[in-house]
Design a protein around this motif. Structure first.
Motif, PDB file in Angstrom:
ATOM      1  N   PHE A  54       0.834  -1.199   0.000  1.00  0.00           N
ATOM      2  CA  PHE A  54       0.000   0.000   0.000  1.00  0.00           C
ATOM      3  C   PHE A  54       0.872   1.253   0.000  1.00  0.00           C
ATOM      4  N   PHE A  55       1.968   1.229   0.751  1.00  0.00           N
ATOM      5  CA  PHE A  55       2.869   2.384   0.825  1.00  0.00           C
ATOM      6  C   PHE A  55       3.490   2.667  -0.543  1.00  0.00           C
ATOM      7  N   ARG A  56       3.911   1.612  -1.244  1.00  0.00           N
ATOM      8  CA  ARG A  56       4.503   1.802  -2.572  1.00  0.00           C
ATOM      9  C   ARG A  56       3.492   2.369  -3.560  1.00  0.00           C
ATOM     10  N   PHE A  57       2.215   1.994  -3.391  1.00  0.00           N
ATOM     11  CA  PHE A  57       1.183   2.532  -4.278  1.00  0.00           C
ATOM     12  C   PHE A  57       1.022   4.035  -4.056  1.00  0.00           C
ATOM     13  N   ILE A  58       1.056   4.472  -2.801  1.00  0.00           N
ATOM     14  CA  ILE A  58       0.971   5.898  -2.483  1.00  0.00           C
ATOM     15  C   ILE A  58       2.133   6.652  -3.133  1.00  0.00           C
ATOM     16  N   GLN A  59       3.319   6.063  -3.068  1.00  0.00           N
ATOM     17  CA  GLN A  59       4.493   6.687  -3.690  1.00  0.00           C
ATOM     18  C   GLN A  59       4.350   6.740  -5.207  1.00  0.00           C
ATOM     19  N   LYS A  60       3.720   5.731  -5.788  1.00  0.00           N
ATOM     20  CA  LYS A  60       3.496   5.704  -7.232  1.00  0.00           C
ATOM     21  C   LYS A  60       2.615   6.875  -7.658  1.00  0.00           C
ATOM     22  N   ILE A  66       2.099   8.481   3.967  1.00  0.00           N
ATOM     23  CA  ILE A  66       0.668   8.362   4.225  1.00  0.00           C
ATOM     24  C   ILE A  66       0.048   9.664   4.691  1.00  0.00           C
ATOM     25  N   GLN A  67       0.796  10.465   5.475  1.00  0.00           N
ATOM     26  CA  GLN A  67       0.233  11.714   5.980  1.00  0.00           C
ATOM     27  C   GLN A  67      -0.009  12.714   4.864  1.00  0.00           C
ATOM     28  N   GLU A  68       0.965  12.839   3.961  1.00  0.00           N
ATOM     29  CA  GLU A  68       0.802  13.745   2.821  1.00  0.00           C
ATOM     30  C   GLU A  68      -0.373  13.300   1.957  1.00  0.00           C
ATOM     31  N   ALA A  72      -4.103  15.386   1.272  1.00  0.00           N
ATOM     32  CA  ALA A  72      -4.677  15.621  -0.054  1.00  0.00           C
ATOM     33  C   ALA A  72      -6.073  15.010  -0.156  1.00  0.00           C
ATOM     34  N   LEU A  73      -6.236  13.814   0.406  1.00  0.00           N
ATOM     35  CA  LEU A  73      -7.515  13.114   0.345  1.00  0.00           C
ATOM     36  C   LEU A  73      -8.596  13.851   1.138  1.00  0.00           C
ATOM     37  N   ALA A  74      -8.179  14.595   2.157  1.00  0.00           N
ATOM     38  CA  ALA A  74      -9.137  15.309   3.005  1.00  0.00           C
ATOM     39  C   ALA A  74      -9.721  16.539   2.319  1.00  0.00           C
ATOM     40  N   LYS A  75      -9.038  17.014   1.268  1.00  0.00           N
ATOM     41  CA  LYS A  75      -9.524  18.191   0.547  1.00  0.00           C
ATOM     42  C   LYS A  75     -10.437  17.741  -0.576  1.00  0.00           C
ATOM     43  N   PRO A  76     -11.724  18.159  -0.554  1.00  0.00           N
ATOM     44  CA  PRO A  76     -12.674  17.670  -1.557  1.00  0.00           C
ATOM     45  C   PRO A  76     -12.413  18.168  -2.966  1.00  0.00           C
TER      46      PRO A  76
END
Length: 287
Positions: A54-60, A66-68, A72-76
Motif C-alpha cells: 500500500f505504501f509503494r502505491f501511495i508513492q506511485k 501516508i500523511q501527505e 490531499a484526500l481530506a480536501k474535496p
C-alpha cells in the motif's frame, strides 16, 4: 492537491496497473473516507495486502508518505464527481445540448489537466528548451496533427524547430538529434510502437525528451526526461484519444509561452520577422 486530483492521478495510471494495484486503486476511489481515517495496517488488512504494498502505491501516485496522501484526500476539491463517470450525449438531445455537453467535457478535461500540473516539471521542461539548439516535434496519426500545430507555433520562437508527417522522415530526424537538442513526443496512449521507436532513437543519441501522454506509466513515458499528463473525457462518438487533443494543445501552448518569456528579447525580434513576412502577402482591404 485534493481528492479530485488523486482520482485523476489514479485514472492516468490505472490501465497499466497489475490486478493487486487495481484493487488498491478501486478501494481508494470507492472508500476515500475509510482510507482517510484508517492506518496503513488497517487498510492493508482490509485489502489482504502487505503494508509495504500500500505504501509503494501511495508513492506511485507521487506522495512521500501516508500523511501527505491523507491531507490531499481530506480536501474535496472543486468537483467531487468521479472522473470515471462521463455525461453521455442522449439520442433525445438537441444540437445545443450536444454542443454544451462537448464544451463541458472539454472544460472538465482542461480543469483536470490543470490540477495535475507540476511546477518542477514545467521548470525542468523550460530549462531543457532554453538550453536546446533545436526542438523536434514527433507524433503519429492524430498526435501528428498536434505535433504539427506545436511546430507551427514554435516557428515564431527564436529556436530551430522541425517536424514532418512522414514516419520514415521522423525516424531520420530522430537519428540526428544530439545532447544539445530536444524532442517533444506526443502520444495519447503512450503505446504506439512507432512513437516508442522514435523515443528509443532520440535517447540513444543523447537528446532530451519531453513526453505528453495520458498515461504516466506507459512505455513511452519511461523514456521521458519530463512527462506531462493530459487527461480527457470520453463521450459518445468521441474517444478519449480525440478529446485529449485540447489538453495536449494547452500544455504545448504553455511551454511555448514560457519559452518566449524566458527569451523575451530574441522572441520579440523573431516575432517581428515573422509578422513582417506574413503581412507582406496579406491582401489589403479595398478602400
Amino acid at each position: 492537491m485534493n481528492r479530485n486530483t488523486i482520482a485523476i492521478k489514479i485514472k492516468s495510471i490505472y490501465r497499466d496497473l497489475n490486478d493487486r494495484q487495481k484493487k488498491i486503486a478501486d478501494f481508494i476511489i470507492e472508500n476515500p473516507d475509510a482510507v482517510m481515517h484508517g492506518t496503513i495496517s488497517t487498510i492493508s488488512d482490509t485489502l489482504g495486502i502487505a503494508d509495504s504494498t500500500f505504501f509503494r502505491f501511495i508513492q506511485k501516485l507521487g506522495y512521500a508518505g501516508i500523511q501527505e496522501f491523507k491531507i490531499a484526500l481530506a480536501k474535496p476539491g472543486e468537483s467531487n464527481n468521479n472522473p470515471s463517470i462521463y455525461e453521455h450525449v442522449q439520442s433525445s438531445d438537441d444540437e445545443l445540448t450536444i454542443a454544451r455537453t462537448v464544451f463541458d467535457s472539454n472544460i472538465k478535461a482542461l480543469q483536470d489537466t490543470k490540477d495535475l500540473l507540476n511546477a518542477d516539471s514545467f521548470k525542468k521542461a523550460s530549462k531543457i528548451l532554453n538550453a536546446a539548439h533545436s526542438v523536434y516535434f514527433f507524433g503519429i496519426s492524430g498526435s501528428g496533427v498536434i505535433a504539427y500545430d506545436a511546430y507551427h507555433k514554435f516557428l515564431r520562437a527564436p529556436i530551430k524547430s522541425e517536424f514532418n508527417f512522414d514516419y520514415h522522415i521522423q525516424l531520420m530526424m530522430a537519428s540526428k538529434l544530439t545532447e544539445n537538442d530536444c524532442a517533444i513526443i506526443i502520444s495519447h496512449s503512450g503505446l504506439t510502437k512507432e512513437t516508442i521507436q522514435l523515443a528509443k532513437i532520440v535517447k540513444e543519441n543523447g537528446g532530451k525528451i519531453i513526453v505528453i501522454t495520458s498515461y504516466s506509466l506507459s512505455e513511452l513515458a519511461k523514456y521521458a526526461d519530463v512527462c506531462f499528463i493530459s487527461t480527457s473525457e470520453e463521450i459518445q462518438y468521441r474517444s478519449e484519444a480525440l478529446s485529449s487533443r485540447i489538453t495536449q494543445l494547452s500544455i504545448l501552448d504553455s511551454l511555448y509561452v514560457a519559452y518566449m518569456f524566458n527569451n523575451e528579447e530574441k522572441a520579440n525580434e523573431s516575432l517581428k520577422k515573422i509578422r513582417k513576412a506574413i503581412t507582406n502577402v496579406k491582401s489589403k482591404p479595398d478602400i
